[in-house]
Design a protein around this motif. Structure first.
Motif, PDB file in Angstrom:
ATOM      1  N   ALA A 285      28.712  36.462  35.773  1.00 14.48           N
ATOM      2  CA  ALA A 285      28.617  37.572  36.727  1.00 14.48           C
ATOM      3  C   ALA A 285      29.998  38.073  37.139  1.00 14.48           C
ATOM      4  N   LEU A 286      30.948  37.169  37.355  1.00 17.36           N
ATOM      5  CA  LEU A 286      32.299  37.578  37.739  1.00 17.36           C
ATOM      6  C   LEU A 286      33.009  38.306  36.603  1.00 17.36           C
ATOM      7  N   ILE A 287      32.823  37.816  35.384  1.00 14.13           N
ATOM      8  CA  ILE A 287      33.441  38.483  34.233  1.00 14.13           C
ATOM      9  C   ILE A 287      32.898  39.904  34.083  1.00 14.13           C
ATOM     10  N   ASN A 288      31.582  40.048  34.219  1.00 12.72           N
ATOM     11  CA  ASN A 288      30.991  41.383  34.117  1.00 12.72           C
ATOM     12  C   ASN A 288      31.495  42.302  35.232  1.00 12.72           C
ATOM     13  N   ALA A 289      31.663  41.737  36.438  1.00 14.23           N
ATOM     14  CA  ALA A 289      32.158  42.554  37.549  1.00 14.23           C
ATOM     15  C   ALA A 289      33.583  43.028  37.290  1.00 14.23           C
ATOM     16  N   LEU A 290      34.438  42.110  36.819  1.00 16.08           N
ATOM     17  CA  LEU A 290      35.830  42.497  36.529  1.00 16.08           C
ATOM     18  C   LEU A 290      35.886  43.540  35.421  1.00 16.08           C
ATOM     19  N   ARG A 291      35.103  43.347  34.369  1.00 21.34           N
ATOM     20  CA  ARG A 291      35.114  44.307  33.261  1.00 21.34           C
ATOM     21  C   ARG A 291      34.609  45.673  33.723  1.00 21.34           C
ATOM     22  N   GLY A 292      33.539  45.664  34.526  1.00 19.50           N
ATOM     23  CA  GLY A 292      32.991  46.935  34.979  1.00 19.50           C
ATOM     24  C   GLY A 292      33.934  47.699  35.880  1.00 19.50           C
ATOM     25  N   HIS A 293      34.552  46.994  36.824  1.00 19.07           N
ATOM     26  CA  HIS A 293      35.480  47.669  37.743  1.00 19.07           C
ATOM     27  C   HIS A 293      36.699  48.190  36.996  1.00 19.07           C
ATOM     28  N   CYS A 294      37.237  47.393  36.075  1.00 20.38           N
ATOM     29  CA  CYS A 294      38.427  47.841  35.336  1.00 20.38           C
ATOM     30  C   CYS A 294      38.096  48.987  34.384  1.00 20.38           C
ATOM     31  N   ALA A 295      36.880  48.968  33.824  1.00 23.38           N
ATOM     32  CA  ALA A 295      36.501  50.054  32.916  1.00 23.38           C
ATOM     33  C   ALA A 295      36.420  51.386  33.656  1.00 23.38           C
TER      34      ALA A 295
ATOM     35  N   LEU B  55      38.500  52.430  35.627  1.00 21.93           N
ATOM     36  CA  LEU B  55      39.877  52.956  35.656  1.00 21.93           C
ATOM     37  C   LEU B  55      40.457  53.099  34.254  1.00 21.93           C
ATOM     38  N   GLY B  56      39.586  52.944  33.235  1.00 20.15           N
ATOM     39  CA  GLY B  56      40.037  53.108  31.857  1.00 20.15           C
ATOM     40  C   GLY B  56      40.704  51.888  31.270  1.00 20.15           C
ATOM     41  N   ILE B  57      40.573  50.729  31.916  1.00 18.26           N
ATOM     42  CA  ILE B  57      41.181  49.494  31.417  1.00 18.26           C
ATOM     43  C   ILE B  57      40.084  48.672  30.738  1.00 18.26           C
ATOM     44  N   VAL B  58      40.159  48.535  29.422  1.00 19.18           N
ATOM     45  CA  VAL B  58      39.144  47.836  28.643  1.00 19.18           C
ATOM     46  C   VAL B  58      39.840  46.858  27.709  1.00 19.18           C
ATOM     47  N   VAL B  59      39.316  45.630  27.649  1.00 21.51           N
ATOM     48  CA  VAL B  59      39.836  44.613  26.725  1.00 21.51           C
ATOM     49  C   VAL B  59      38.723  44.222  25.771  1.00 21.51           C
ATOM     50  N   ALA B  60      39.080  43.473  24.733  1.00 20.18           N
ATOM     51  CA  ALA B  60      38.101  43.054  23.723  1.00 20.18           C
ATOM     52  C   ALA B  60      37.047  42.151  24.347  1.00 20.18           C
TER      53      ALA B  60
ATOM     54  N   GLY C  47      34.464  38.975  24.859  1.00 28.22           N
ATOM     55  CA  GLY C  47      34.721  37.539  24.833  1.00 28.22           C
ATOM     56  C   GLY C  47      35.299  37.077  26.162  1.00 28.22           C
ATOM     57  N   ALA C  48      34.857  35.891  26.588  1.00 30.17           N
ATOM     58  CA  ALA C  48      35.302  35.377  27.884  1.00 30.17           C
ATOM     59  C   ALA C  48      36.805  35.115  27.900  1.00 30.17           C
ATOM     60  N   ARG C  49      37.363  34.714  26.761  1.00 33.14           N
ATOM     61  CA  ARG C  49      38.799  34.405  26.731  1.00 33.14           C
ATOM     62  C   ARG C  49      39.658  35.644  26.958  1.00 33.14           C
ATOM     63  N   ASN C  50      39.178  36.787  26.495  1.00 29.42           N
ATOM     64  CA  ASN C  50      39.959  38.013  26.644  1.00 29.42           C
ATOM     65  C   ASN C  50      40.007  38.499  28.081  1.00 29.42           C
ATOM     66  N   THR C  51      39.181  37.924  28.950  1.00 31.38           N
ATOM     67  CA  THR C  51      39.226  38.298  30.365  1.00 31.38           C
ATOM     68  C   THR C  51      40.546  37.873  30.998  1.00 31.38           C
ATOM     69  N   ARG C  52      41.246  36.932  30.368  1.00 27.25           N
ATOM     70  CA  ARG C  52      42.540  36.506  30.908  1.00 27.25           C
ATOM     71  C   ARG C  52      43.527  37.664  30.967  1.00 27.25           C
ATOM     72  N   GLN C  53      43.379  38.630  30.050  1.00 28.87           N
ATOM     73  CA  GLN C  53      44.268  39.799  30.094  1.00 28.87           C
ATOM     74  C   GLN C  53      44.021  40.608  31.367  1.00 28.87           C
ATOM     75  N   LEU C  54      42.759  40.726  31.766  1.00 28.59           N
ATOM     76  CA  LEU C  54      42.452  41.440  32.999  1.00 28.59           C
ATOM     77  C   LEU C  54      42.993  40.688  34.211  1.00 28.59           C
ATOM     78  N   ILE C  55      42.865  39.357  34.183  1.00 30.05           N
ATOM     79  CA  ILE C  55      43.355  38.564  35.319  1.00 30.05           C
ATOM     80  C   ILE C  55      44.877  38.703  35.445  1.00 30.05           C
ATOM     81  N   ALA C  56      45.557  38.667  34.295  1.00 30.83           N
ATOM     82  CA  ALA C  56      47.021  38.837  34.331  1.00 30.83           C
ATOM     83  C   ALA C  56      47.401  40.222  34.849  1.00 30.83           C
ATOM     84  N   LEU C  57      46.634  41.238  34.466  1.00 26.74           N
ATOM     85  CA  LEU C  57      46.921  42.594  34.935  1.00 26.74           C
ATOM     86  C   LEU C  57      46.674  42.715  36.444  1.00 26.74           C
ATOM     87  N   ILE C  58      45.617  42.037  36.927  1.00 19.87           N
ATOM     88  CA  ILE C  58      45.295  42.111  38.354  1.00 19.87           C
ATOM     89  C   ILE C  58      46.394  41.458  39.200  1.00 19.87           C
ATOM     90  N   HIS C  59      46.969  40.372  38.674  1.00 18.57           N
ATOM     91  CA  HIS C  59      48.010  39.666  39.435  1.00 18.57           C
ATOM     92  C   HIS C  59      49.415  40.246  39.201  1.00 18.57           C
TER      93      HIS C  59
END
Length: 359
Positions: free
Chosen positions: A135-145, A147-152, A154-166
């Motif tokens: 649920a958290l991964i889907n929330a992060l992907r949806g909110h970032c999308a 703003l036009g921020i989309v990553v590949a 897979g759960a591992r690719n969510t680390r790119q979003l986390i790095a961008l958020i921080h």
């Protein structure tokens, strides 16, 4: 007080209902007990047969009453329902439980030990945290999308979003959005750490259980599936055969047959939902390996021949059915999986040997 032979006990959080009958089936006691009165009441009672529905806290009370010398049987709630007369209340439920246990064809749930329940708690906690992580991964992907921020994927690719958020210097994410998403990212990191901790505990429980180690020799069954199977099925002798065990897990077609005409649909999905899900997921992983043709076992050959006629997901469910049948044979016969044997899992063991595995 007249002799009490059988008791139907309807358990709850605070108020318990007792329905007792004598040897002839005549009602001799109907009584409501508070939770604090249960131990004193049954400790003073001569040993008898006590039945309860296999629901919350049932295994705890079963172990408690067995310590007083009583014989305890746990009945699936769905099997008690046909014996409930008219209106539903605690007294009627206790009477239905007392009636259901007298049926010669009644099926019972084995009483689990504290260790087995603790192992299943690890799986329940892991399943809950895994759902929250998704649920958290889907929330992060949806909110970032948004703003036009989309990553590949897979759960591992969510680390790119986390790095961008921080990353406070990144211009792609507004400050307000970063403030909103940082708590979600922190929760996701914490949940992943907790899941890793539970995985280590499940692996330790798997390595300390010989039955779980034997189950892990079956293709598609790893430490998580094996430990859940060994804790959920303490006695394979409760099932007449491997096909009955697969039907108990809901991995057989649902029937609606009449007039001598068989009508089969999708799988029934009855029984242990979590265990069925683990077996199907394990079957998907095993089928990807078998599809390549490198595995030369009877199980792999059968799966490949079925892939030529059916879709991948249908074959995966059929393979999960086969894995469940093999798992029953491994538990019942106390042997490891033998890849070269064909059809052994579907055959019913000799009656005398089946009796030796009962406690």
């Amino acid at each position: 007080m007249p002799e009490i032979v059988t008791i139907g006990l309807d358990i709850a959080k605070n108020v318990f209902q007792v329905h007792a009958v004598d040897r002839s089936g005549r009602i001799v006691l109907r009584k409501a007990l508070r939770r604090s009165q249960i131990q004193s009441f049954f400790s003073a009672l001569p040993p008898c047969l006590i039945e309860m529905e296999a629901c919350a806290t049932a295994h705890h009370w079963a172990r408690t009453l067995m310590a007083f010398g009583h014989a305890v049987r746990l009945i699936p709630p769905a099997y008690v329902k046909p014996y409930l007369r008219r209106q539903k209340n605690d007294a009627a439920d206790a009477a239905a439980i007392c009636e259901a246990v007298t049926r010669p064809s009644m099926r019972f749930v084995p009483v689990k030990s504290p260790q087995q329940q603790s192992t299943l708690m690890l799986h329940g906690a892991r399943d809950l945290l895994t759902g929250q992580r998704t649920a958290l991964i889907n929330a992060l992907r949806g909110h970032c999308a948004e703003l036009g921020i989309v990553v590949a994927q897979g759960a591992r690719n969510t680390r790119q979003l986390i790095a961008l958020i921080h990353d406070d210097t990144s211009p792609d994410l507004p400050v307000t959005a970063r403030i909103a998403l940082q708590p979600l990212a922190a929760m996701l990191i914490g949940i992943e750490a907790q899941i890793a901790k539970l995985d280590k505990a499940i692996l330790a429980a798997h390595r300390s259980n010989p039955v779980s180690l034997r189950l892990a020799t079956i293709p598609g069954i790893g430490p998580i599936v094996a430990s859940c199977l060994s804790a959920s099925v303490p006695d394979a002798g409760l099932f007449q055969g491997s096909r009955e065990f697969a039907a108990y897990l809901g991995l057989v077609p649902r029937q609606h047959s009449t007039g001598g005409k068989a009508r089969l649909g999708s799988i029934s999905k009855m029984g242990n939902r979590h265990l069925r899900k683990l077996l199907v997921v394990g079957a998907h992983a095993a089928l990807y390996s078998m599809k390549s043709g490198k595995t030369r076992t009877a199980l792999a050959e059968g799966a490949r021949s079925l892939l030529a006629k059916k879709s991948f997901k249908v074959v995966a469910v059929a393979l999960a059915n086969k894995m469940a049948r093999i798992a029953w044979a491994v538990i019942a016969r106390s042997t490891a999986y033998e890849p070269g044997s064909t059809g052994a899992a579907g055959r019913r063991p000799h009656r005398r040997r089946a009796q030796t595995i009962r406690p």
